[in-house]
Design a protein around this motif. Structure first.
Motif, PDB file in Angstrom:
ATOM      1  N   GLU A  21      -3.178   1.272  -5.522  1.00 39.21           N
ATOM      2  CA  GLU A  21      -3.528   0.014  -5.045  1.00 39.21           C
ATOM      3  C   GLU A  21      -5.077   0.380  -5.331  1.00 39.21           C
ATOM      4  O   GLU A  21      -5.780   0.612  -4.777  1.00 39.21           O
ATOM      5  CB  GLU A  21      -3.430   0.357  -3.031  1.00 39.21           C
ATOM      6  N   ASP A  22      -5.455  -1.265  -6.158  1.00 38.00           N
ATOM      7  CA  ASP A  22      -6.563  -1.547  -6.161  1.00 38.00           C
ATOM      8  C   ASP A  22      -7.722  -2.263  -5.113  1.00 38.00           C
ATOM      9  O   ASP A  22      -9.115  -1.988  -5.114  1.00 38.00           O
ATOM     10  CB  ASP A  22      -6.183  -2.358  -7.990  1.00 38.00           C
ATOM     11  N   ASP A  65       1.681  -0.626  -4.950  1.00 36.79           N
ATOM     12  CA  ASP A  65       1.554  -2.258  -5.114  1.00 36.79           C
ATOM     13  C   ASP A  65       1.836  -3.330  -6.581  1.00 36.79           C
ATOM     14  O   ASP A  65       1.391  -2.276  -7.819  1.00 36.79           O
ATOM     15  CB  ASP A  65      -0.591  -2.275  -5.200  1.00 36.79           C
ATOM     16  N   GLY A  67       0.828  -5.859  -7.870  1.00 31.82           N
ATOM     17  CA  GLY A  67      -0.524  -6.377  -7.893  1.00 31.82           C
ATOM     18  C   GLY A  67      -1.425  -5.274  -8.757  1.00 31.82           C
ATOM     19  O   GLY A  67      -2.279  -4.844  -8.382  1.00 31.82           O
ATOM     20  N   LEU A  68      -1.231  -5.211  -9.672  1.00 30.70           N
ATOM     21  CA  LEU A  68      -2.275  -3.611 -10.111  1.00 30.70           C
ATOM     22  C   LEU A  68      -3.050  -4.559 -11.727  1.00 30.70           C
ATOM     23  O   LEU A  68      -2.387  -5.025 -12.070  1.00 30.70           O
ATOM     24  CB  LEU A  68      -1.509  -2.537 -10.110  1.00 30.70           C
ATOM     25  N   LYS A 115       3.097  -7.678   2.660  1.00 31.60           N
ATOM     26  CA  LYS A 115       1.542  -7.445   2.639  1.00 31.60           C
ATOM     27  C   LYS A 115       1.403  -8.591   3.407  1.00 31.60           C
ATOM     28  O   LYS A 115       2.204  -9.785   2.795  1.00 31.60           O
ATOM     29  CB  LYS A 115       0.797  -7.690   1.860  1.00 31.60           C
TER      30      LYS A 115
HETATM   31 CA    CA Z   1      -3.366  -5.255  -5.521  1.00 32.62          CA
END
Ligand code: CA
Length: 235
Positions: A21-22, A65, A67-68, A115
């Motif tokens: 997770e970024d 996640d 969206g990394l 999320k």
């Molecule tokens: Ca993300």
């Protein structure tokens, strides 16, 4: 009065969870909650790191996640499964991005959570995946008890003495949070993030309202107000 864990057998070995997770806020929220629930954690901040860590270290589950940066979650998933990696994987994705691909769990993911999510929702899925994946290293409690209050975590049923009590999903989760931390002062913010989610408005009074309902259903004196701090399950 003390917390009693019935049907529970504890082992020293702790399940290790890799969090890819970024977003620091979400990674910290996950680490804090998972550690408080007895898991060991590590965070990968991009897709490359996630693949390397999943290959090199011995994790029991990956929270991934989509969206990394570097490689997105789909590429990480494809690469790991392409190498025959069996690690259970739970995908985190924005609600707007739930496509057939996510919902059908193509590509070898085991489950997904959208999320924003509540911590307890994710935790329930983590527990299921660790159970499904053979013998969990640490068997989770099934029943929590404090005084005359009993919570059956699998049936999501509460009792006061022998009397069954109907709790809403949030009331149950709040009661569970208190019974897991008997005698400990829980701040509104801690309760908000554990029961309602990390992006819940901190000025909201949902915690106070829900504590009020719990007192009505479980007994007026079961939860005490600690002025200026929060609430505590009376022990
Ligand atoms: Ca993300």
């Amino acid at each position: 009065m003390s917390l009693e864990l019935i049907h529970s057998r504890r082992f020293d070995l702790t399940n290790r969870i890799l969090i890819a997770e970024d977003e620091p806020r979400i990674a910290a929220f996950l680490e804090k909650g998972l550690r408080a629930s007895g898991f060991a954690t590590a965070v990968a901040q991009d897709g490359h790191e996630a693949v390397l860590m999943a290959q090199d270290e011995n994790f029991d589950l990956l929270i991934l996640d989509i969206g990394l940066p570097g490689k997105d979650g789909w590429m990480v998933l494809e690469e790991l499964r392409g190498q025959g990696e069996q690690l259970p994987i739970i995908i985190l994705t924005a609600r707007d991005d739930v496509t057939d691909k996510v919902a059908g769990l193509d590509g070898g993911a085991d489950d997904y959570v959208t999320k924003p999510f509540r911590f307890e929702e994710l935790l329930a899925r983590v527990r299921v995946r660790l159970r499904d994946n053979g013998t969990p290293k640490r068997q989770e409690e099934i029943v929590l008890k404090a005084g005359n209050i009993v919570l059956d975590l699998l049936k999501r049923q509460a009792w006061v003495g022998n009397r069954p009590v109907n709790l809403s999903a949030q009331e149950f989760t709040l009661a569970e949070t208190f019974l897991r931390h008997p005698g400990q002062v829980m701040s509104r913010q801690q309760l908000l993030s554990r029961v309602w989610g990390y992006d819940y408005d901190p000025s909201s009074n949902v915690v106070d309202v829900c504590v009020g309902y719990l007192r009505k259903k479980l007994g007026r004196h079961c939860i005490e107000t600690v002025r200026g701090f929060g609430y505590r399950l009376r022990t």
